[in-house]
Every structure is written in structure tokens, then in C-alpha cells.
Design a protein around this motif. Structure first.
Motif, PDB file in Angstrom:
ATOM      1  N   PRO A 158      -7.048 -25.415  12.989  1.00 36.10           N
ATOM      2  CA  PRO A 158      -5.910 -26.248  12.600  1.00 36.10           C
ATOM      3  C   PRO A 158      -6.162 -27.076  11.340  1.00 36.10           C
ATOM      4  CG  PRO A 158      -6.300 -26.396  14.942  1.00 36.10           C
ATOM      5  CD  PRO A 158      -7.445 -25.623  14.382  1.00 36.10           C
ATOM      6  N   THR A 164      -0.912 -25.121  12.391  1.00 32.74           N
ATOM      7  CA  THR A 164      -1.930 -24.928  13.430  1.00 32.74           C
ATOM      8  C   THR A 164      -2.160 -23.437  13.688  1.00 32.74           C
ATOM      9  OG1 THR A 164      -1.198 -26.991  14.397  1.00 32.74           O
ATOM     10  CG2 THR A 164      -2.574 -25.598  15.763  1.00 32.74           C
ATOM     11  N   ASN A 173      -3.280 -29.653  18.387  1.00 35.86           N
ATOM     12  CA  ASN A 173      -3.998 -28.529  18.984  1.00 35.86           C
ATOM     13  C   ASN A 173      -4.689 -28.888  20.289  1.00 35.86           C
ATOM     14  OD1 ASN A 173      -4.448 -25.762  18.647  1.00 35.86           O
ATOM     15  ND2 ASN A 173      -6.609 -26.167  18.273  1.00 35.86           N
TER      16      ASN A 173
END
Lengths: 291, 327
Positions: free
Chosen positions: B272, B261, B51
Motif C-alpha cells: 500500500p 492500496t 490496509n
């Protein structure tokens, strides 16, 4: 010399099927700017449908009927495409492209199991069609005639597609939408309709690829995911959105695969992916793509 | 008292509760459940790293299986060729190997954004997959490589001790501590000037360049950190799984990392993590109950994208705000 001819014919065989899959993927991207991760599964649906239909009528029907039913896989794939575009993809055009990739990834998972549900976990085959054509000799070797038929179908499909895109009114509208969707829309093109037609046509091609190769290879689960990656390599080399590029890419990948399997089997796949990576680095738009 | 302090106090409180729960859980749950949670935490580390690219830098990688797999295979090679079974060596080896691959791939990939970035990361990760798949005399091919239970901080598993118990207690706490450390480091990264610069790049590349952010360099560093985190997760994963196979290098595994995610919500910091843990339960139960588990996961993903694009955490936040406004 004979072996060389056989290798070249095999390369063309791969290339024909790859062109049908990758050409569809590229057409869809060119018009709609969507990379369809489920495209390989659409190809698998084509293969399964044809194998299933052939299996149903095999034994009772004359051989000619078996050949007549072969395109049913392409029709099924096209029908699937015509349903999927308006329901799943249309709501997402205004969102970032990450979501479009994700929804097609979800679709990939769903289709994989839908095929498992309908046709079971075991491979299906339609080898009657393959054997029905017999073989011919090249020098002292023999070569299946069906492979040649696939190559011819692939070549005809490429020619028909070219004529369709460059010589018909629909092709003009398709290219206009691909170049500038807003302008085409302002000039009175029904973009929604063009999108569904382009998606259906792309799926039809993938389904046709599956339908013509299934007598030679059979249909197995997972074939779609494998085919998708090869189709990616093809469109990256040739240029996403370019049909000529898909043809060039398919020929290159077909040749490298055939000779790779013979001469450097360990790194055959790695070489293909590296080819794609190198082309992306040197010419991100692909060899024949528009920048 | 301002709204912000109320919120952050509430946040601290809930974080403390969750932490306490995570510490107590192994004594309350049976080993199987604890191991399942370990998997979730490990995937959460990978999701945190992933992420940094998707949520903070705006780059969608479809090739993070490469770094996860590299972490796992590095551990397997350490066992196979160096005969070392120390977990600390595993972690260092896993991080270094995945960082090296991320440096190489990142150098190539950060020149591109959007769809080309996604396809290039995918193609490069598939190179690794095909090598692991084909060079069976090095990688074991589809059989994969076995990894024995490692020693933690120099302490071997007691002879005669049940492997399950070991994994469900000591190994779980080991994973938990690394997860918390990784979480803290990532929090610092995204709130640092560097993290802010990444967000500026995500929101407007041209403007970021204009105010002096070296876009490509920053993307490269983000890529490197992201790959190293995912590699760390791979190194932690392999002793738990006991085996590494080419499957975790395949691009569909990258798809799973993207999946969890987005499931949690990539526009938030904790999303996430929640997504990874929830996804892990979802997949385990789906696999346990039906052969059509991919169908279940696929439908979840499709519904998620169509109806809840903000993910679990994003949607919960929005609901919370609406409730507060109504009150």
C-alpha cells in the motif's frame, strides 16, 4: 391541496427514474451478485445519447420523430452492457468480490472521460421534447405534461418488467439462476448467456431512465456518479436483488427527496443516507429483500 | 545461513537505502518534487491504515474518505474556531475527531462483512459529505475552508520565508518522521497477537471464533485504528494543500484509497505504501498532461485487476521468486 398534488407528482417523477436506475442495479446484483459501480454512468450514457440524437435531427424533423428517437439512449446503454459483461466482468466471477467492485470503479472512471471526450464538457439538452408536450393546469398552477409522461413510462416499465420476470420462460430461467446458479447450470441453463442477458437488461433500464429524464433535466458530466449513490440508497432500503424492493425504495426516496428539498434542504441528502444506514442496521437484507 | 536470514538482511539493507534516499532527497530535488513526495507519504499513511482492514482483516471499506476528511476538517475547525495554528494540536485534533467518527461508524459497520460492509461504510461516509456540502456557513460549502501554514514544534515559519521552501524542507521532514513512526507502529500491530488474530478472522471467521477470538470486538478495534490512521493522514494533508473541500469526503476519494492500496498490492505490508506514492505521481502527471486523466487512471485500474491482481509489490515478489528458482 394543489401544492400537495404537485409535490406528489414530483415525487413520482423522481421515483420513476430512480426505479429504472435502481431496478437495473438490483436485477444485475440479484442474478450475478455484482454491484456495478459504473451503473450510474450507464444511465448517463443513455441521457447523453438521447440528447445527442435529438440535437442532430432537431429543426429539420417533425416533432413526432423526436419522440420516436428518444429510446435510442436505452438501446445504446444496452449495447454497451452487452459488450462490457463478456469482456470485463466474465473473467472475474471466480475471484473475490473486491475485484469486481474495483473493476467497475475503474469502468466508472473510464466512462466518465469517454463521455467527456465524445460529448464535451458542456451540458447537452433535449428540451424540445419537454416543451413540445406543453402543460396542463392543476387548480391555479400549471404543470408540465412531460413530467406526467415520464411517470407513465416509469409505471409501464415497472409493469413490463414484472411481467417479464414473473410471466415468461426467460423470467423463470433468470429467477432460477438468481436463486441457485450451480443448480440452474446443472439443469442445462446456459449461465453465461443468462448473465449477459441480465446485464444487458439492467443497462437497458438505466439507459431508459437517462433517456426519458434528459428532456427535463439535460445531460451533464457527473450525473452518473450522483445517480449511482441515490440508486444505492434505493436498493439498500428495498433490498439488493429485489425488484419489488427497488420499486418501494424508489417511491420512498422520491417522496423524501421532494419534501426534503422543500422543507429541510440542508439535511435532505443526509436524511436519505441515514435512512439507508438505518434500514441496513435493522434489516440488512432490505425491507423486501431475501435474507 | 538460512534463506530467511538472507532475505531479512536484504530487506534491512534495502530499507536502509530507501530511508537514506528519503532523507537526502529534499536537497537534491526541486521543492515541487519534494512536496509531491510529501503528498505520496501522507497518502501512504492513509493506505497503511486502510490496509489493516482490507489486507489483514478482510473488510473492504468504501468509506475511508470519511476519516481522511474528518481529520482535515477537524484541523480547519481548530483554525477557524480556536485560532490555533500549532501542527501538534492539529494532529491530536485530527486523530481524535476521526477516531470518534470511526468509533461511531465502526460500531455500526462491523456487524457486517463483504458487500454490505462496503455499502454501509459508503452510505455513512456520504452522510458526512452531504453535511459538509450543505452546511456552508460552518464548512464553507464547496469553497471549503482555508488552513494557514502551521507552526512545527512551536516554531513559526520565519517571516519572509517562502512557503514553498518551508513545505519542501521542514514540513517534509515532519511528514517523513510521522510516516516512519506510523510505519513502525503498524508493523508492530500486524505482527502482534492482535494482528495475528485479525488475519485469522480474515482467513476463517468461524474457526477464529472457535479458538476464542472475539471477532466483532477485534474488527471494531481494527476499524478504529484504521480510521485514526486515515484521520492522521488527513490532518497532515490539509496544511500542505492549504484548503479542505467536500471533495475529500466524497466516496470517489474512498475509491482512490482502495485504488492505491490495490495498486501496490494489499496482500503485502509495504504494498500500500508503494501504491500510494506511485498513484500520487500517476495522478499528478495524468492531471498535468491531459484533461482525460480519469480515463488514464481507469484503464490502469482495469488492467491491474484483470492482469496483475497482486499489485506492484506482489507481482515483483512473484517475479523475484521465479528468478531465484530459475537460478
Amino acid at each position: 391541496m394543489e401544492t400537495l398534488i404537485i409535490h406528489l407528482l414530483n415525487s413520482l417523477l423522481y421515483a420513476s427514474v430512480l426505479f429504472l436506475i435502481a431496478g437495473g442495479l438490483s436485477l444485475i446484483y440479484g442474478v450475478m451478485r455484482i454491484v456495478n459501480l459504473a451503473h450510474g454512468n450507464i444511465y448517463a450514457v443513455g441521457a447523453y445519447t438521447t440528447a445527442w440524437a435529438v440535437g442532430r435531427i432537431e429543426g429539420g424533423a417533425p416533432t413526432i420523430a423526436l419522440y420516436a428517437i428518444l429510446p435510442i439512449g436505452a438501446v445504446a446503454a444496452a449495447a454497451l452492457g452487452a459488450v462490457l459483461e463478456p469482456t470485463l466482468l466474465r473473467p472475474l466471477y471466480k475471484r473475490p468480490e473486491e475485484y469486481q467492485l474495483l473493476i467497475t470503479f475503474g469502468l466508472l472512471l473510464v466512462l466518465e472521460d469517454v463521455m467527456r471526450f465524445i460529448w464535451g464538457a458542456y451540458p447537452l439538452s433535449a428540451s424540445a421534447l419537454f416543451e413540445g408536450m406543453g402543460s396542463f393546469s392543476i387548480g391555479e398552477s400549471i404543470y408540465p405534461a412531460y413530467n406526467l409522461a415520464v411517470i407513465i413510462v416509469g409505471g409501464m416499465a415497472a409493469a413490463a418488467l414484472w411481467a417479464f420476470v414473473y410471466r415468461t420462460k426467460f423470467g423463470v430461467i433468470l429467477r432460477a439462476t438468481s436463486q441457485n446458479m450451480r443448480m440452474a447450470s446443472a439443469l442445462g441453463v446456459n449461465v453465461n448467456q443468462v448473465y449477459v442477458q441480465a446485464f444487458t437488461l439492467g443497462c437497458f433500464m438505466a439507459g431508459l431512465g437517462g433517456a426519458i429524464i434528459v428532456p427535463q433535466q439535460g445531460a451533464v458530466l457527473g450525473m452518473g456518479v450522483d445517480a449511482l449513490i441515490l440508486a444505492f440508497v434505493v436498493v439498500v432500503i428495498g433490498g439488493l436483488g429485489s425488484l419489488e424492493g427497488a420499486l418501494l425504495g424508489a417511491l420512498m426516496v422520491g417522496v423524501v427527496r421532494e419534501f426534503g428539498i422543500t422543507f429541510f434542504p440542508e439535511i435532505e441528502l443526509a436524511v436519505l443516507y441515514l435512512m439507508a444506514a438505518i434500514v441496513l442496521l435493522i434489516r440488512p437484507a432490505g425491507l423486501l429483500g431475501r435474507a | 545461513m538460512t534463506m530467511v536470514t538472507v532475505l531479512s538482511r536484504r530487506l534491512l539493507l534495502s530499507a536502509a537505502v530507501i530511508l537514506a534516499l528519503l532523507v537526502i532527497l529534499p536537497s537534491a530535488l526541486d521543492p515541487y518534487q519534494t512536496i509531491l513526495l510529501s503528498y505520496g507519504l501522507i497518502f501512504a499513511i492513509a493506505a497503511l491504515g486502510f490496509n489493516l482492514l482490507l489486507g489483514y482483516t478482510g473488510l473492504l471499506s468504501f468509506g475511508h474518505s470519511a476519516y481522511f476528511g474528518m481529520g482535515a476538517y477537524a484541523v480547519a475547525f481548530i483554525v477557524k474556531y480556536l485560532k490555533i495554528t500549532s501542527m501538534e494540536v492539529f494532529l491530536i485534533g485530527g486523530i481524535l475527531a476521526s477516531a470518534a467518527v470511526a468509533a461511531l461508524f465502526g460500531f455500526l459497520c462491523v456487524r457486517y462483512t463483504r458487500i454490505f460492509f462496503g455499502i454501509l461504510t459508503l452510505a455513512l461516509s456520504q452522510v458526512l459529505w452531504s453535511l459538509a456540502f450543505k452546511f456552508f456557513w460552518v464548512t464553507g460549502g464547496t469553497d471549503g475552508l482555508r488552513v494557514p501554514t502551521p507552526s512545527l514544534l512551536g516554531m513559526q515559519m520565519a517571516p519572509g520565508q517562502d512557503k514553498m521552501t518551508f513545505l519542501a524542507h521542514r514540513y517534509y521532514y515532519y511528514v517523513l518522521i510521522i510516516f516512519l513512526a506510523g510505519l513502525a507502529v503498524m508493523w508492530v500491530i500486524v505482527h502482534s497477537p492482535f494482528g495475528k488474530a485479525l488475519q485469522a478472522i480474515r482467513d476463517n471467521e468461524t474457526r477464529a471464533e472457535f479458538v476464542g477470538v472475539q471477532v466483532r470486538k477485534y474488527r471494531f478495534v481494527a476499524f478504529l485504528i484504521s480510521g485514526a490512521y486515515t484521520g492522521l493522514a488527513g490532518a497532515l494533508w490539509v496544511p500542505l494543500n492549504g484548503l479542505t473541500t467536500p471533495e475529500i469526503l466524497h466516496w470517489t476519494f474512498s475509491g482512490k484509497i482502495v485504488f492505491f492500496t490495490v495498486l501496490g498490492g494489499f496482500q503485502t505490508f509495504v504494498g500500500p505504501i508503494i501504491g500510494a506514492v506511485v498513484y500520487n505521481y500517476l495522478e499528478t502527471y495524468a492531471v498535468g498532461h491531459t484533461v482525460y486523466w480519469q480515463l488514464v487512471l481507469g484503464i490502469v485500474l482495469v488492467v491491474l485487476v484483470l492482469a496483475l491482481p497482486a499489485g506492484i509489490v506482489g507481482t515483483a515478489k512473484r517475479l523475484g521468486l521465479r528468478l531465484r528458482r530459475a537460478a
